[in-house]
Design a protein around this motif. Structure first.
Motif, mmCIF file in Angstrom:
data_model
loop_
_atom_site.group_PDB
_atom_site.id
_atom_site.type_symbol
_atom_site.label_atom_id
_atom_site.label_comp_id
_atom_site.label_asym_id
_atom_site.label_seq_id
_atom_site.Cartn_x
_atom_site.Cartn_y
_atom_site.Cartn_z
ATOM 1 N N GLY A 31 0.796 -1.229 0.000
ATOM 2 C CA GLY A 31 0.000 0.000 0.000
ATOM 3 C C GLY A 31 0.826 1.276 0.000
ATOM 4 N N LYS A 32 2.106 1.198 -0.334
ATOM 5 C CA LYS A 32 2.966 2.391 -0.317
ATOM 6 C C LYS A 32 2.450 3.452 -1.291
ATOM 7 C CE LYS A 32 6.776 0.240 -1.444
ATOM 8 N NZ LYS A 32 6.235 -1.124 -1.652
ATOM 9 N N THR A 33 2.230 3.031 -2.538
ATOM 10 C CA THR A 33 1.776 3.979 -3.556
ATOM 11 C C THR A 33 0.355 4.448 -3.271
ATOM 12 O OG1 THR A 33 3.200 2.995 -5.244
ATOM 13 C CG2 THR A 33 1.311 4.274 -6.012
ATOM 14 N N LYS A 34 -0.511 3.514 -2.913
ATOM 15 C CA LYS A 34 -1.907 3.879 -2.651
ATOM 16 C C LYS A 34 -2.006 4.935 -1.561
ATOM 17 C CE LYS A 34 -6.449 1.969 -1.502
ATOM 18 N NZ LYS A 34 -7.217 0.742 -1.223
ATOM 19 N N GLN A 35 -1.276 4.749 -0.479
ATOM 20 C CA GLN A 35 -1.346 5.717 0.614
ATOM 21 C C GLN A 35 -0.688 7.034 0.225
ATOM 22 O OE1 GLN A 35 -3.268 5.446 3.191
ATOM 23 N NE2 GLN A 35 -3.829 3.391 2.478
ATOM 24 N N ALA A 36 0.388 6.971 -0.551
ATOM 25 C CA ALA A 36 1.047 8.208 -0.981
ATOM 26 C C ALA A 36 0.100 9.078 -1.799
ATOM 27 C CB ALA A 36 2.298 7.884 -1.793
ATOM 28 N N THR A 37 -0.750 8.441 -2.612
ATOM 29 C CA THR A 37 -1.687 9.204 -3.442
ATOM 30 C C THR A 37 -2.820 9.816 -2.622
ATOM 31 O OG1 THR A 37 -3.016 7.234 -3.972
ATOM 32 C CG2 THR A 37 -1.208 7.794 -5.473
ATOM 33 N N TYR A 44 1.680 12.365 -9.521
ATOM 34 C CA TYR A 44 2.427 11.109 -9.477
ATOM 35 C C TYR A 44 3.423 11.028 -10.622
ATOM 36 C CZ TYR A 44 3.119 5.999 -9.479
ATOM 37 O OH TYR A 44 3.647 4.739 -9.461
ATOM 38 N N LEU A 45 4.693 10.834 -10.291
ATOM 39 C CA LEU A 45 5.739 10.624 -11.291
ATOM 40 C C LEU A 45 5.996 9.124 -11.373
ATOM 41 C CD1 LEU A 45 8.214 13.492 -10.309
ATOM 42 C CD2 LEU A 45 6.272 13.568 -11.884
ATOM 43 N N GLY A 46 5.513 8.498 -12.435
ATOM 44 C CA GLY A 46 5.515 7.045 -12.513
ATOM 45 C C GLY A 46 6.708 6.485 -13.270
ATOM 46 N N LYS A 49 4.966 1.333 -13.044
ATOM 47 C CA LYS A 49 3.521 1.338 -13.345
ATOM 48 C C LYS A 49 2.723 1.135 -12.062
ATOM 49 C CE LYS A 49 4.585 1.663 -17.692
ATOM 50 N NZ LYS A 49 6.034 1.844 -17.528
ATOM 51 N N GLY A 50 2.906 2.033 -11.110
ATOM 52 C CA GLY A 50 2.292 1.867 -9.797
ATOM 53 C C GLY A 50 0.844 2.268 -9.702
ATOM 54 N N LEU A 51 0.301 2.866 -10.769
ATOM 55 C CA LEU A 51 -1.095 3.331 -10.721
ATOM 56 C C LEU A 51 -2.062 2.397 -11.438
ATOM 57 C CD1 LEU A 51 -0.907 7.206 -11.307
ATOM 58 C CD2 LEU A 51 -1.184 5.979 -9.149
ATOM 59 N N ASN A 52 -1.600 1.228 -11.808
ATOM 60 C CA ASN A 52 -2.450 0.330 -12.590
ATOM 61 C C ASN A 52 -3.766 -0.011 -11.900
ATOM 62 O OD1 ASN A 52 -0.703 0.301 -14.697
ATOM 63 N ND2 ASN A 52 0.163 -1.717 -14.284
ATOM 64 N N ALA A 53 -3.784 0.022 -10.556
ATOM 65 C CA ALA A 53 -5.017 -0.311 -9.831
ATOM 66 C C ALA A 53 -5.548 0.887 -9.044
ATOM 67 C CB ALA A 53 -4.761 -1.483 -8.874
ATOM 68 N N ILE A 54 -5.064 2.088 -9.362
ATOM 69 C CA ILE A 54 -5.489 3.302 -8.649
ATOM 70 C C ILE A 54 -5.990 4.308 -9.669
ATOM 71 C CG2 ILE A 54 -4.797 5.140 -7.062
ATOM 72 C CD1 ILE A 54 -2.467 3.337 -6.175
ATOM 73 N N ALA A 55 -7.225 4.750 -9.525
ATOM 74 C CA ALA A 55 -7.829 5.678 -10.486
ATOM 75 C C ALA A 55 -7.910 7.095 -9.906
ATOM 76 C CB ALA A 55 -9.222 5.198 -10.869
ATOM 77 N N GLY A 56 -7.977 8.061 -10.810
ATOM 78 C CA GLY A 56 -8.270 9.428 -10.417
ATOM 79 C C GLY A 56 -7.091 10.248 -9.946
ATOM 80 N N VAL A 57 -5.873 9.804 -10.226
ATOM 81 C CA VAL A 57 -4.681 10.526 -9.757
ATOM 82 C C VAL A 57 -3.980 11.186 -10.941
ATOM 83 C CG1 VAL A 57 -2.467 10.341 -8.572
ATOM 84 C CG2 VAL A 57 -4.378 8.889 -7.873
#
Length: 330
Positions: A31-37, A44-46, A49-57
């Motif tokens: 949950g590192k990326t999820k919580q950071a968002t 987000y500087l990717g 590919k850390g946003l594959n399961a996180i929308a709206g960022v």
């Protein structure tokens, strides 16, 4: 801001997360990326590919070092930084090791080398790589955003866990981080549901972590962005209470860290004025010596360029010392 040891600037602590540098590291799927968002106004500087399961960022897909340099310029350049801050408060840099690989490839391509180690006829391109990485990171962490660096983990020979990455890339990040958070898994419950990860903010013999804030709690049972922000705020409030200080806004703290703006034309005019005064008092040889010590043998004031402003400060200080000595004699 002028430097005067007899009228010193006093350090201040800033409230909230603005301007804070945070490194979060651990193994995958914690949950590192999820919580950071979830921090305020993220961008987000990717590098991964850390946003594959996180929308709206809002995000930038960074596929090479040139991509990062382009985005970083927009985030940090004096002509655009204030506009960028209207859109974003938190910059998420995901992930450190991948970014270092991109920077390494950029340097290899620049010098037409297969590897950093083999570049420059076998002498290596380590310094060029280290400098290129540091320069971009320094711009980012100095712009006033909350910057969250995300890293994987590795173990040393003794089994102690550390942030993963090349030491030349990690150094400017870890050394400048206000908090290094180690995130650990809590496994699953009796129904095989994942238990939320915990976070640690103090080093142990098993893992590295740290905080610049003496009064921060050393662990978060449930790692969330909100819990980490609350821990930082409470630590600063506790410092105010115990030490009797008053925390200020980030902008107020930033003012104490500014250096005096070095204006080439102004410095040159002041050097000429001081030089003329000393010449008129038969101190021309002293003027020549000071200028040559600063710029080189045979050099004159007319040889100063805008690249010499730091040298010019030193020259002006020495000339002014001579002027002051003259006035004291009179």
């Amino acid at each position: 801001m002028s430097l005067d040891i007899f009228n010193p600037v006093v350090s201040k602590v800033a409230k909230g997360l603005e301007g804070k540098i945070i490194t979060i590291y651990g193994s995958n799927n914690l949950g590192k990326t999820k919580q950071a968002t979830r921090f305020k106004k993220p961008y987000y500087l990717g590098f991964e590919k850390g946003l594959n399961a996180i929308a709206g960022v809002p995000f930038a897909a960074i596929n090479n070092w040139s991509d990062f340099k382009k985005v970083n310029k927009q985030l940090t350049h004096k002509s655009t930084v204030e506009k960028a801050k209207e859109f974003y408060q938190t910059i998420i840099f995901d992930e450190v090791e991948a970014s270092a690989r991109y920077c390494s490839k950029f340097i290899c391509d620049k010098y037409d080398s297969d590897t950093i180690a083999s570049g420059r006829d076998g002498f290596g391109l380590w310094k060029e790589y280290e400098t290129a990485y540091w320069e971009e990171i320094d711009k980012l962490i100095g712009a006033g955003f909350t910057v969250v660096f995300i890293a994987h983990q590795t173990e040393d020979k003794e089994g102690k866990v550390w942030p993963k990455g090349d030491k030349r890339a990690l150094a400017p990040i870890i050394d400048n981080s206000d908090i290094v958070v180690h995130v650990r898994s809590n496994g699953t419950d009796e129904k095989n549901q994942v238990i939320k990860s915990s976070a640690f903010l103090a080093e142990t013999d098993k893992f590295f972590a740290r905080s610049r804030f003496d009064y921060i709690q050393t662990g978060l049972q449930e790692f969330t962005a909100e819990a980490l922000e609350e821990a930082i705020i409470k630590a600063i409030e506790r410092q105010e209470e115990v030490e009797g200080i008053k925390a200020v806004s980030y902008n107020e703290q930033k003012e104490t860290l500014k250096s005096e703006v070095l204006d080439f034309e102004k410095l040159k005019a002041e050097i000429i004025a001081a030089g003329k005064l000393l010449h008129s008092n038969n101190k021309g040889d002293v003027v020549t010596e000071i200028i040559e010590n600063g710029l080189g043998k045979g050099k004159k004031v007319t040889d100063f360029t805008k690249n010499h402003v730091e040298m010019m400060v030193g020259v002006l200080d020495e000339l002014n010392d001579e002027v002051k000595a003259l006035e004291e004699v009179k």
